[in-house]
Design a protein around this motif. Sequence first.
Motif, PDB file in Angstrom:
ATOM      1  N   GLN A  31       6.552 103.017 138.769  1.00 19.13           N
ATOM      2  CA  GLN A  31       6.479 101.442 138.785  1.00 19.13           C
ATOM      3  C   GLN A  31       7.473 100.544 139.274  1.00 19.13           C
ATOM      4  O   GLN A  31       7.260  99.749 139.969  1.00 19.13           O
ATOM      5  CB  GLN A  31       6.110 101.008 137.070  1.00 19.13           C
ATOM      6  N   LEU A  32       8.556 101.296 139.191  1.00 18.93           N
ATOM      7  CA  LEU A  32       9.602 100.645 139.845  1.00 18.93           C
ATOM      8  C   LEU A  32       9.251 100.591 141.371  1.00 18.93           C
ATOM      9  O   LEU A  32       9.931  99.510 141.848  1.00 18.93           O
ATOM     10  CB  LEU A  32      11.027 101.557 139.454  1.00 18.93           C
ATOM     11  N   ARG A  33       8.871 101.553 141.981  1.00 12.58           N
ATOM     12  CA  ARG A  33       8.733 101.722 143.439  1.00 12.58           C
ATOM     13  C   ARG A  33       7.453 100.421 143.624  1.00 12.58           C
ATOM     14  O   ARG A  33       7.590  99.918 144.889  1.00 12.58           O
ATOM     15  CB  ARG A  33       8.462 102.754 143.770  1.00 12.58           C
ATOM     16  N   ALA A  34       6.504 100.475 142.612  1.00 13.73           N
ATOM     17  CA  ALA A  34       5.509  99.361 142.888  1.00 13.73           C
ATOM     18  C   ALA A  34       6.274  98.060 142.808  1.00 13.73           C
ATOM     19  O   ALA A  34       5.835  97.187 143.538  1.00 13.73           O
ATOM     20  CB  ALA A  34       4.779  99.640 141.970  1.00 13.73           C
ATOM     21  N   PHE A  35       7.072  97.765 141.686  1.00 16.38           N
ATOM     22  CA  PHE A  35       7.767  96.493 141.525  1.00 16.38           C
ATOM     23  C   PHE A  35       8.470  96.197 142.855  1.00 16.38           C
ATOM     24  O   PHE A  35       8.617  94.920 143.424  1.00 16.38           O
ATOM     25  CB  PHE A  35       8.741  96.439 140.499  1.00 16.38           C
ATOM     26  N   GLU A  36       9.313  97.132 143.350  1.00 13.04           N
ATOM     27  CA  GLU A  36      10.088  96.887 144.708  1.00 13.04           C
ATOM     28  C   GLU A  36       9.105  96.532 145.904  1.00 13.04           C
ATOM     29  O   GLU A  36       9.603  95.641 146.589  1.00 13.04           O
ATOM     30  CB  GLU A  36      10.953  98.204 145.122  1.00 13.04           C
ATOM     31  N   GLU A  37       7.948  97.246 145.909  1.00  8.49           N
ATOM     32  CA  GLU A  37       7.056  96.835 146.978  1.00  8.49           C
ATOM     33  C   GLU A  37       6.621  95.555 146.935  1.00  8.49           C
ATOM     34  O   GLU A  37       6.557  94.733 148.128  1.00  8.49           O
ATOM     35  CB  GLU A  37       6.039  97.919 146.817  1.00  8.49           C
ATOM     36  N   VAL A  38       6.021  95.190 145.765  1.00  2.00           N
ATOM     37  CA  VAL A  38       5.625  93.732 145.586  1.00  2.00           C
ATOM     38  C   VAL A  38       6.968  92.665 145.730  1.00  2.00           C
ATOM     39  O   VAL A  38       6.708  91.501 146.276  1.00  2.00           O
ATOM     40  CB  VAL A  38       4.954  93.609 144.126  1.00  2.00           C
ATOM     41  N   GLY A  39       7.907  93.139 145.136  1.00  2.00           N
ATOM     42  CA  GLY A  39       9.033  92.275 145.453  1.00  2.00           C
ATOM     43  C   GLY A  39       9.507  91.863 146.836  1.00  2.00           C
ATOM     44  O   GLY A  39       9.766  90.891 147.137  1.00  2.00           O
ATOM     45  N   SER A  40       9.393  92.930 147.765  1.00  2.83           N
ATOM     46  CA  SER A  40       9.507  92.765 149.218  1.00  2.83           C
ATOM     47  C   SER A  40       8.337  91.940 149.912  1.00  2.83           C
ATOM     48  O   SER A  40       8.768  91.030 150.805  1.00  2.83           O
ATOM     49  CB  SER A  40       9.743  93.947 149.805  1.00  2.83           C
ATOM     50  N   ALA A  47      13.068  93.589 139.260  1.00  2.00           N
ATOM     51  CA  ALA A  47      13.282  93.017 138.018  1.00  2.00           C
ATOM     52  C   ALA A  47      12.158  91.967 137.495  1.00  2.00           C
ATOM     53  O   ALA A  47      11.604  91.986 136.407  1.00  2.00           O
ATOM     54  CB  ALA A  47      14.484  92.761 137.675  1.00  2.00           C
ATOM     55  N   ALA A  48      12.091  91.086 138.327  1.00  2.00           N
ATOM     56  CA  ALA A  48      10.935  90.037 138.008  1.00  2.00           C
ATOM     57  C   ALA A  48       9.717  90.459 138.059  1.00  2.00           C
ATOM     58  O   ALA A  48       8.923  90.077 137.403  1.00  2.00           O
ATOM     59  CB  ALA A  48      11.335  88.806 139.164  1.00  2.00           C
ATOM     60  N   CYS A  49       9.340  91.384 138.943  1.00  2.51           N
ATOM     61  CA  CYS A  49       7.985  91.677 139.185  1.00  2.51           C
ATOM     62  C   CYS A  49       7.603  92.736 137.771  1.00  2.51           C
ATOM     63  O   CYS A  49       6.690  92.494 137.337  1.00  2.51           O
ATOM     64  CB  CYS A  49       8.093  92.833 140.311  1.00  2.51           C
ATOM     65  N   GLY A  50       8.778  93.498 137.358  1.00  2.22           N
ATOM     66  CA  GLY A  50       8.484  94.205 136.216  1.00  2.22           C
ATOM     67  C   GLY A  50       8.445  93.427 135.030  1.00  2.22           C
ATOM     68  O   GLY A  50       7.670  93.753 134.322  1.00  2.22           O
ATOM     69  N   PHE A  51       9.128  92.580 135.188  1.00  2.00           N
ATOM     70  CA  PHE A  51       8.991  91.573 133.820  1.00  2.00           C
ATOM     71  C   PHE A  51       7.561  90.943 133.819  1.00  2.00           C
ATOM     72  O   PHE A  51       6.911  90.946 132.601  1.00  2.00           O
ATOM     73  CB  PHE A  51      10.237  90.410 133.725  1.00  2.00           C
ATOM     74  N   ARG A  52       7.163  90.393 134.927  1.00  2.00           N
ATOM     75  CA  ARG A  52       5.813  89.749 134.955  1.00  2.00           C
ATOM     76  C   ARG A  52       4.919  90.732 134.549  1.00  2.00           C
ATOM     77  O   ARG A  52       3.774  90.306 133.903  1.00  2.00           O
ATOM     78  CB  ARG A  52       5.527  89.207 136.399  1.00  2.00           C
ATOM     79  N   TRP A  53       5.067  92.206 135.032  1.00  2.00           N
ATOM     80  CA  TRP A  53       4.137  93.215 134.830  1.00  2.00           C
ATOM     81  C   TRP A  53       4.102  93.268 133.320  1.00  2.00           C
ATOM     82  O   TRP A  53       2.914  93.420 132.834  1.00  2.00           O
ATOM     83  CB  TRP A  53       4.264  94.332 135.446  1.00  2.00           C
TER      84      TRP A  53
END
Length: 150
Positions: A31-40, A47-53
């Motif tokens: 999921q961290l890779r997913a959050f990094e992808e969405v973040g980019s 971290a913001a993407c992970g928190f939202r998820w």
Amino acid sequence: MTKVRQDAWSSKEDEVLAQVVLKHIREGSTQLRAFEEVGSIYSRSAAACGFRWNSFVRKQYKKEIEQAKKQRKKKHQDLYQTRHSIETPEFSFEEIINYLNKLYNEHIDLQNKYESLYASYLKQQEKYKKINREYEEILTFLEKASKIHN
């Protein structure tokens, strides 16, 4: 009147976040890779993407998450079965020796090409050094001539 934060998540961003996370789950990624992808994509931190998820979006996709996990598991099982069901071909000793001799000959050819190119490189390097020395001599000569003329 409620003030909307400038960095508030839109429903489209939530949807993209969900789809990317589900894709990563299906593929066996983190999921961290997913959050990094969405973040980019949205110029947000992972971290913001992970928190939202974790705080909002994940709760709306419980069934899809379970389905993605099942798809990942099935894909993994299929891959395992494919890898372990492939029969290894049998080669004769002569075929193996011929193949190894071919590889050795290719290695020798590449080694000879390398040595030839390296020798050429050394020659070019010497030419460069000679030209550079001559250039330095010309600059020194011009500096002396300039001092004499002034």
